[in-house]
Scaffold this motif. Structure first.
Motif, PDB file in Angstrom:
ATOM      1  N   VAL A  68      54.687  29.233 -45.285  1.00 49.54           N
ATOM      2  CA  VAL A  68      55.502  29.082 -46.490  1.00 49.54           C
ATOM      3  C   VAL A  68      56.605  30.139 -46.466  1.00 49.54           C
ATOM      4  N   TRP A  69      57.816  29.724 -46.783  1.00 52.78           N
ATOM      5  CA  TRP A  69      58.966  30.631 -46.891  1.00 52.78           C
ATOM      6  C   TRP A  69      59.435  30.574 -48.333  1.00 52.78           C
ATOM      7  N   VAL A  70      59.430  31.724 -49.028  1.00 54.37           N
ATOM      8  CA  VAL A  70      59.862  31.790 -50.419  1.00 54.37           C
ATOM      9  C   VAL A  70      61.174  32.562 -50.479  1.00 54.37           C
ATOM     10  N   ASN A  71      62.233  31.916 -50.957  1.00 52.18           N
ATOM     11  CA  ASN A  71      63.509  32.574 -51.242  1.00 52.18           C
ATOM     12  C   ASN A  71      63.545  32.868 -52.728  1.00 52.18           C
ATOM     13  N   CYS A  72      63.835  34.118 -53.095  1.00 58.77           N
ATOM     14  CA  CYS A  72      63.852  34.463 -54.514  1.00 58.77           C
ATOM     15  C   CYS A  72      64.613  35.759 -54.735  1.00 58.77           C
ATOM     16  N   THR A  73      64.885  36.019 -55.994  1.00 61.09           N
ATOM     17  CA  THR A  73      65.475  37.304 -56.361  1.00 61.09           C
ATOM     18  C   THR A  73      64.389  38.188 -56.959  1.00 61.09           C
ATOM     19  N   ASP A 130      62.615  29.695 -36.185  1.00 61.28           N
ATOM     20  CA  ASP A 130      61.230  29.828 -35.736  1.00 61.28           C
ATOM     21  C   ASP A 130      60.278  29.277 -36.793  1.00 61.28           C
ATOM     22  N   TYR A 131      60.524  29.617 -38.043  1.00 55.66           N
ATOM     23  CA  TYR A 131      59.691  29.077 -39.116  1.00 55.66           C
ATOM     24  C   TYR A 131      59.854  27.562 -39.225  1.00 55.66           C
ATOM     25  N   LEU A 132      61.092  27.080 -39.126  1.00 50.93           N
ATOM     26  CA  LEU A 132      61.333  25.632 -39.202  1.00 50.93           C
ATOM     27  C   LEU A 132      60.553  24.883 -38.132  1.00 50.93           C
ATOM     28  N   ASP A 133      60.543  25.421 -36.928  1.00 50.06           N
ATOM     29  CA  ASP A 133      59.872  24.764 -35.805  1.00 50.06           C
ATOM     30  C   ASP A 133      58.352  24.865 -35.889  1.00 50.06           C
ATOM     31  N   ASN A 134      57.848  25.603 -36.870  1.00 47.42           N
ATOM     32  CA  ASN A 134      56.402  25.757 -37.054  1.00 47.42           C
ATOM     33  C   ASN A 134      55.955  25.214 -38.413  1.00 47.42           C
ATOM     34  N   ASN A 135      56.578  24.121 -38.832  1.00 49.64           N
ATOM     35  CA  ASN A 135      56.160  23.363 -40.013  1.00 49.64           C
ATOM     36  C   ASN A 135      56.152  24.162 -41.310  1.00 49.64           C
ATOM     37  N   VAL A 136      57.167  24.984 -41.515  1.00 43.03           N
ATOM     38  CA  VAL A 136      57.245  25.769 -42.750  1.00 43.03           C
ATOM     39  C   VAL A 136      57.639  24.870 -43.916  1.00 43.03           C
ATOM     40  N   VAL A 137      57.173  25.235 -45.094  1.00 44.77           N
ATOM     41  CA  VAL A 137      57.632  24.617 -46.329  1.00 44.77           C
ATOM     42  C   VAL A 137      58.443  25.683 -47.072  1.00 44.77           C
ATOM     43  N   PHE A 138      59.583  25.278 -47.618  1.00 41.09           N
ATOM     44  CA  PHE A 138      60.468  26.215 -48.320  1.00 41.09           C
ATOM     45  C   PHE A 138      60.287  26.088 -49.824  1.00 41.09           C
ATOM     46  N   ILE A 139      60.144  27.233 -50.473  1.00 44.36           N
ATOM     47  CA  ILE A 139      60.119  27.301 -51.929  1.00 44.36           C
ATOM     48  C   ILE A 139      61.280  28.202 -52.335  1.00 44.36           C
ATOM     49  N   HIS A 140      62.200  27.645 -53.082  1.00 45.79           N
ATOM     50  CA  HIS A 140      63.348  28.409 -53.578  1.00 45.79           C
ATOM     51  C   HIS A 140      63.141  28.632 -55.074  1.00 45.79           C
ATOM     52  N   ILE A 141      63.081  29.890 -55.477  1.00 47.76           N
ATOM     53  CA  ILE A 141      62.927  30.219 -56.885  1.00 47.76           C
ATOM     54  C   ILE A 141      64.247  30.836 -57.337  1.00 47.76           C
ATOM     55  N   LEU A 142      64.969  30.096 -58.141  1.00 50.29           N
ATOM     56  CA  LEU A 142      66.300  30.505 -58.568  1.00 50.29           C
ATOM     57  C   LEU A 142      66.247  31.236 -59.896  1.00 50.29           C
ATOM     58  N   SER A 143      66.901  32.387 -59.932  1.00 47.93           N
ATOM     59  CA  SER A 143      66.962  33.127 -61.192  1.00 47.93           C
ATOM     60  C   SER A 143      68.274  33.893 -61.339  1.00 47.93           C
ATOM     61  N   SER A 144      69.176  33.717 -60.403  1.00 48.07           N
ATOM     62  CA  SER A 144      70.436  34.454 -60.452  1.00 48.07           C
ATOM     63  C   SER A 144      71.346  33.931 -61.560  1.00 48.07           C
TER      64      SER A 144
END
Length: 189
Positions: A68-73, A130-144
């Motif tokens: 899992v890849w989490v993008n957040c502030t 590398d994460y994409l090629d290993n079946n990552v799921v992206f979670i983007h939590i927006l708060s900006s």
């Protein structure tokens, strides 16, 4: 000396219209007495946990062994903690949290040259791929704030967008063709 300060629940969520009483002074010592009143703080925590559950189990549909890849502030950290823990609990093998900070992002945009600001380093591209090629799921939590970059040179922002678009082609392809799962959630800033 007696001062009574009424606190708003948002500032001190453990109090509900509680009070902070400064009740006396001996030399340089100020004694502080808290009058605790129970509120349904658990209600907020419960809602935050339920929101995290919706994000992880329904929005992202995290599977056992998946990354899992989490993008957040940094504003969203209370939710990110819950999302991270729940992702591990449902079986994620790795939860990568990519934090940004609005104030620092604004300072970089304001003071870096267009060339420095718009540069996407190869390690950042390789890491994401590398994460994409290993079946990552992206979670983007927006708060900006939507006005975060108000007044910043449009050419500088455009150069970053253009370079990021070129650098992250593989990412866009994987996301837009649903090779990798993704979800977007919001958090108040």
């Amino acid at each position: 000396l007696y001062i009574k300060i009424t606190c708003q629940p948002i500032m001190f969520p453990e109090f509900h219209k509680g009070s902070l009483n400064i009740i006396g002074r001996r030399s340089n010592l100020i004694k502080i007495k808290f009058e605790r009143k129970k509120i349904k703080m658990n209600n907020f925590e419960e809602k935050l946990n339920k929101y995290a559950e919706v994000i992880v189990k329904i929005g992202a549909n995290v599977q056992k062994g998946q990354k899992v890849w989490v993008n957040c502030t940094t504003d969203a950290l209370p939710l990110v903690y819950n999302v991270t823990e729940l992702a591990y609990q449902v079986g994620a093998s790795d939860v990568h949290v990519k934090l940004t900070d609005d104030k620092l992002s604004r300072l970089h945009a304001e003071y870096q040259s267009k060339e420095v600001y718009s540069h996407i380093p190869q390690w950042a591209i390789d890491e994401r791929n590398d994460y994409l090629d290993n079946n990552v799921v992206f979670i983007h939590i927006l708060s900006s704030s939507p006005n975060l970059f108000a007044g910043i040179d449009a050419e500088k922002l455009g150069a970053l967008t253009k370079n990021a678009g070129e650098a992250y082609k593989h990412y866009r392809t994987c996301i837009m063709t649903d090779i990798n799962s993704w979800t977007i959630a919001s958090y108040p800033s």
